[in-house]
Design an enzyme around this catalytic site. Structure first.
Site, PDB file in Angstrom:
ATOM      1  N   LYS A 175      59.661   5.978  68.974  1.00 49.57           N
ATOM      2  CA  LYS A 175      60.138   6.283  67.847  1.00 49.57           C
ATOM      3  C   LYS A 175      59.093   7.007  66.849  1.00 49.57           C
ATOM      4  O   LYS A 175      58.106   6.140  66.420  1.00 49.57           O
ATOM      5  CB  LYS A 175      60.857   5.129  67.043  1.00 49.57           C
ATOM      6  CG  LYS A 175      61.711   5.495  66.045  1.00 49.57           C
ATOM      7  CD  LYS A 175      61.665   4.545  64.651  1.00 49.57           C
ATOM      8  CE  LYS A 175      60.485   5.070  63.621  1.00 49.57           C
ATOM      9  NZ  LYS A 175      60.204   6.186  62.915  1.00 49.57           N
ATOM     10  N   GLU A 251      48.335  -1.563  65.081  1.00 46.14           N
ATOM     11  CA  GLU A 251      47.344  -0.653  64.891  1.00 46.14           C
ATOM     12  C   GLU A 251      47.619  -0.358  63.192  1.00 46.14           C
ATOM     13  O   GLU A 251      48.579   0.700  63.028  1.00 46.14           O
ATOM     14  CB  GLU A 251      47.137   0.463  65.474  1.00 46.14           C
ATOM     15  CG  GLU A 251      46.759   0.036  66.827  1.00 46.14           C
ATOM     16  CD  GLU A 251      45.410  -0.240  67.004  1.00 46.14           C
ATOM     17  OE1 GLU A 251      44.465  -0.056  66.216  1.00 46.14           O
ATOM     18  OE2 GLU A 251      45.236  -0.854  68.130  1.00 46.14           O
ATOM     19  N   CYS A 285      43.606   6.468  59.381  1.00 46.45           N
ATOM     20  CA  CYS A 285      43.470   5.022  59.033  1.00 46.45           C
ATOM     21  C   CYS A 285      41.942   4.575  58.982  1.00 46.45           C
ATOM     22  O   CYS A 285      41.582   3.579  58.601  1.00 46.45           O
ATOM     23  CB  CYS A 285      43.872   4.043  60.154  1.00 46.45           C
ATOM     24  SG  CYS A 285      43.736   4.629  61.742  1.00 46.45           S
ATOM     25  N   GLU A 382      44.611   2.237  50.449  1.00 46.21           N
ATOM     26  CA  GLU A 382      44.391   3.093  51.187  1.00 46.21           C
ATOM     27  C   GLU A 382      44.595   4.533  50.519  1.00 46.21           C
ATOM     28  O   GLU A 382      45.844   4.860  50.110  1.00 46.21           O
ATOM     29  CB  GLU A 382      45.182   3.219  52.206  1.00 46.21           C
ATOM     30  CG  GLU A 382      44.657   2.511  53.603  1.00 46.21           C
ATOM     31  CD  GLU A 382      45.505   2.769  54.856  1.00 46.21           C
ATOM     32  OE1 GLU A 382      46.791   2.545  55.076  1.00 46.21           O
ATOM     33  OE2 GLU A 382      44.955   3.528  55.921  1.00 46.21           O
TER      34      GLU A 382
HETATM   35  P1  NAP Z   1      54.577   3.666  57.922  1.00 51.25           P
HETATM   36  O1  NAP Z   1      55.162   3.792  56.468  1.00 51.25           O
HETATM   37  O2  NAP Z   1      54.246   2.212  58.215  1.00 51.25           O
HETATM   38  O3  NAP Z   1      55.531   4.160  59.231  1.00 51.25           O
HETATM   39  C1  NAP Z   1      54.909   4.186  60.502  1.00 51.25           C
HETATM   40  C2  NAP Z   1      56.024   4.194  61.396  1.00 51.25           C
HETATM   41  O4  NAP Z   1      56.911   2.968  61.154  1.00 51.25           O
HETATM   42  C3  NAP Z   1      57.083   5.491  61.232  1.00 51.25           C
HETATM   43  O5  NAP Z   1      57.402   5.785  62.234  1.00 51.25           O
HETATM   44  C4  NAP Z   1      58.166   4.915  60.203  1.00 51.25           C
HETATM   45  O6  NAP Z   1      59.171   5.343  60.291  1.00 51.25           O
HETATM   46  C5  NAP Z   1      58.166   3.534  60.865  1.00 51.25           C
HETATM   47  N1  NAP Z   1      59.031   2.324  60.258  1.00 51.25           N
HETATM   48  C6  NAP Z   1      58.929   2.286  58.869  1.00 51.25           C
HETATM   49  N2  NAP Z   1      59.447   1.387  58.319  1.00 51.25           N
HETATM   50  C7  NAP Z   1      60.080   1.016  59.265  1.00 51.25           C
HETATM   51  C8  NAP Z   1      61.085  -0.259  59.427  1.00 51.25           C
HETATM   52  N3  NAP Z   1      61.708  -0.979  58.418  1.00 51.25           N
HETATM   53  N4  NAP Z   1      61.643  -0.385  60.685  1.00 51.25           N
HETATM   54  C9  NAP Z   1      61.003   0.239  61.885  1.00 51.25           C
HETATM   55  N5  NAP Z   1      60.083   1.343  61.715  1.00 51.25           N
HETATM   56  C10 NAP Z   1      59.701   1.532  60.608  1.00 51.25           C
HETATM   57  O7  NAP Z   1      52.893   4.450  57.973  1.00 51.25           O
HETATM   58  P2  NAP Z   1      52.865   6.181  57.870  1.00 51.25           P
HETATM   59  O8  NAP Z   1      52.829   6.296  56.278  1.00 51.25           O
HETATM   60  O9  NAP Z   1      53.766   6.730  58.751  1.00 51.25           O
HETATM   61  O10 NAP Z   1      51.492   6.147  58.432  1.00 51.25           O
HETATM   62  C11 NAP Z   1      50.286   5.846  57.776  1.00 51.25           C
HETATM   63  C12 NAP Z   1      49.770   4.443  58.050  1.00 51.25           C
HETATM   64  O11 NAP Z   1      49.474   4.270  59.334  1.00 51.25           O
HETATM   65  C13 NAP Z   1      48.600   4.230  57.033  1.00 51.25           C
HETATM   66  O12 NAP Z   1      48.553   2.900  56.489  1.00 51.25           O
HETATM   67  C14 NAP Z   1      47.576   4.219  58.388  1.00 51.25           C
HETATM   68  O13 NAP Z   1      46.201   3.547  58.030  1.00 51.25           O
HETATM   69  C15 NAP Z   1      48.234   3.747  59.499  1.00 51.25           C
HETATM   70  N6  NAP Z   1      47.723   4.389  60.743  1.00 51.25           N
HETATM   71  C16 NAP Z   1      47.085   3.310  61.516  1.00 51.25           C
HETATM   72  C17 NAP Z   1      46.273   3.665  62.679  1.00 51.25           C
HETATM   73  C18 NAP Z   1      45.424   2.590  63.351  1.00 51.25           C
HETATM   74  O14 NAP Z   1      45.140   3.084  64.509  1.00 51.25           O
HETATM   75  N7  NAP Z   1      45.307   1.537  62.892  1.00 51.25           N
HETATM   76  C19 NAP Z   1      46.312   4.869  63.045  1.00 51.25           C
HETATM   77  C20 NAP Z   1      46.831   5.908  62.339  1.00 51.25           C
HETATM   78  C21 NAP Z   1      47.704   5.447  60.971  1.00 51.25           C
HETATM   79  P3  NAP Z   1      59.908   5.985  58.694  1.00 51.25           P
HETATM   80  O15 NAP Z   1      58.905   6.804  58.137  1.00 51.25           O
HETATM   81  O16 NAP Z   1      61.201   6.727  59.114  1.00 51.25           O
HETATM   82  O17 NAP Z   1      60.176   4.792  57.924  1.00 51.25           O
END
Ligand code: NAP
Length: 479
Positions: A175, A251, A285, A382
């Site tokens: 997804k 992650e 991240c 962040e």
């Molecule tokens: P996010 O809002 O947490 O979303 C990540 C994924 O989760 C998206 O596909 C999102 O889809 C989905 N998601 C959100 N709410 C959900 C729910 N209730 N149930 C199931 N899936 C759900 O993060 P983002 O804004 O896309 O990405 C940025 C974040 O990712 C930052 O915090 C960054 O640090 C972190 N990141 C971490 C790493 C690592 O390796 N540690 C690498 C890259 C990024 P929707 O948008 O449709 O909700």
């Protein structure tokens, strides 16, 4: 140029959502809609789950060499299509083409790496201490997996999960984030072309993440969740996994300290800062979030960093010579604006940037803030944008304490020419990864991941495949 894929990928077929829904994908540089992709609901998710469950047994029995060769072929196809994939990624995500090409190479490398690991899954055998019982240990795929990825590295976050899952013999549902579904669909097309059997990978693009994901996690058939995204969503998903005891890899977010000691080589420190801060426009991240610079070199470091940041060209990622593309969307930019306003209101000095430009697109200029108050919101949030916040420190104990004073622990960066200090401070930092005199740690051959609320488990490296494998122990008494 192959056609842009916009349907769901279920059981090896391209299909519309059962209810015919679609979701728009826009270009953050212009705000224009560039595609409509299928918008899956719970029924589509169930179909994807059925396909993954049905394919699991046979896929687990497939020869490791066959799995390896599919990954290897996909690696080669990705590289052949570098330009096409980079343009797609820039269109849906905004990063400059040069960075998008870099991500294509990085993403492909996970497939090459795991094609090599697929044939090196080791078990074991031994005589138990009683001298009678024998033990045979084998590794089994964990089973159907759910992979959830964010928008910031649309291709690499997918290959970093799909690669080890294929290598281990797991089937999966991917997804992707709704902002960047096109890269994931293109990846599915490539894997199909590379010979991946039907049902092994299923891709559901959706704007209804909660409705689609929760029934899968609670349904009892998905055996593993591999999630990359924010800590807040990670926490919620961990709770959903608890009832059916789904294995997890998480992650999550970061809040990286970037520490410059008085004995640092400032050329290296400024170069490192440019990478650690500006890779992916700060939307990483691993992005340096808090710059702790020794008071004796802080002024010079700030001046040199501001000069370099100020010379970057901001604009649409497709334009030649552009270094910094738009942020992902209006919300992402509004968050950066608020964090900068808060820091300035608490006394930070703006060395460069700090003003939102007029016109279309979610652009924000490279910004350096000096004398940032430790109570500023960007110290424990962040930033996810091109903003470097500088604070000063006086001694090692102080800076280690401040660097660790956060719930996150993904990565830290250290700049010092003293080996003794480098080792001592790295060992004291509560992080999963340390960049020593470098602003880049990501590498498919190294275990990527964090401690504390930055996550659970590791992706990449020799251990990356372990996340998708279980041990099975066979007890054999010998008379
Ligand atoms: P996010 O809002 O947490 O979303 C990540 C994924 O989760 C998206 O596909 C999102 O889809 C989905 N998601 C959100 N709410 C959900 C729910 N209730 N149930 C199931 N899936 C759900 O993060 P983002 O804004 O896309 O990405 C940025 C974040 O990712 C930052 O915090 C960054 O640090 C972190 N990141 C971490 C790493 C690592 O390796 N540690 C690498 C890259 C990024 P929707 O948008 O449709 O909700």
């Amino acid at each position: 140029m192959t056609d842009t894929l916009t349907q769901l990928f279920i059981g090896g077929a391209w299909v519309d959502a059962v209810d015919g829904a679609t979701l728009p994908v826009d270009d953050p540089a212009t705000g224009e809609i560039i595609a409509h992709v299928a918008d899956a609901g719970p029924k589509d998710a169930r179909l994807a789950e059925e396909a993954a469950v049905e394919a699991q047994q046979e896929w687990a029995r497939t020869a490791p060499r066959a799995r390896s060769e599919i990954l290897r072929r996909a690696y080669e196809i990705i590289l052949e299509r570098t330009d096409e994939l980079a343009h797609l990624m820039t269109a849906e995500m905004g990063k400059p083409l040069a960075e998008a090409r870099g991500e294509v190479a990085y993403a492909a490398e996970f497939f090459r790496w795991f094609s090599e690991e697929a044939v090196r899954i080791e078990g074991g055998a031994g005589v138990l201490p009683d001298g009678r019982n024998r033990m045979v240990l084998s590794r089994r795929p964990v089973g159907p997996c759910l992979l959830i990825t964010p928008w910031n590295f649309p291709l690499a976050m997918g290959t970093r999960k799909i690669g080890p899952a294929i290598a281990a013999g797991c089937t999966m549902i991917l997804k992707p984030a709704p902002q960047t579904p096109l890269s994931s669909l293109a990846l599915a097309g490539i894997l199909k072309e590379a010979g991946l059997p039907d049902g092994v990978l299923n891709v559901v693009t959706t704007s209804r993440a909660g409705e689609v994901v929760e029934p899968l996690l609670r349904g009892g058939k998905i055996r593993k969740l591999s999630f990359t995204g924010s800590t807040g969503v990670g926490r919620l998903l961990l709770a959903q996994c608890a009832d059916t005891v789904v294995r997890t890899s998480m992650e999550l977010g970061g809040n990286a300290p970037f520490v410059v000691f008085e004995d640092a080589d400032l050329d290296k420190a400024v170069d490192g800062a440019m990478v650690a801060k500006m890779r992916n426009m700060g939307e990483a991240c691993t992005a340096a979030n808090r710059f702790f610079v020794h008071s004796s070199v802080a002024e010079e470091f700030g001046r040199r960093l501001a000069e370099r940041m100020g010379s970057l060209v901001v604009g649409p990622g497709t334009r030649d010579g552009v270094d910094v593309g738009p942020l992902i969307d209006a919300n992402g930019r509004a968050k950066v604006e608020e964090l900068v306003a808060d820091a300035v209101q608490r006394g930070a000095e703006v060395l460069v940037g700090g003003h939102t430009p007029q016109g279309p697109g979610c652009f924000y200029p490279p910004t350096v803030l000096a004398d940032v108050d430790p109570g500023s919101r960007l110290m424990d949030t962040e930033i996810f944008g091109p903003v470097a916040a500088i604070l000063t420190f006086e001694d090692e104990d102080e800076v280690v304490g401040r660097a660790n004073d956060t719930p996150w622990g993904l990565v830290g960066y250290l700049f010092t020419e003293g080996l003794d200090r480098a080792l001592r401070v790295s060992e004291r930092l509560e992080v999963g990864m340390v960049g020593l005199n470098t602003g880049l740690v990501s590498n498919p051959a190294a275990p990527f991941g964090g401690v504390k609320q930055s996550g659970l488990g590791r992706e990449g490296g020799r251990v990356g495949i372990d996340e998708f494998l279980e041990y099975q122990y066979l007890a054999v008494p010998v008379s």
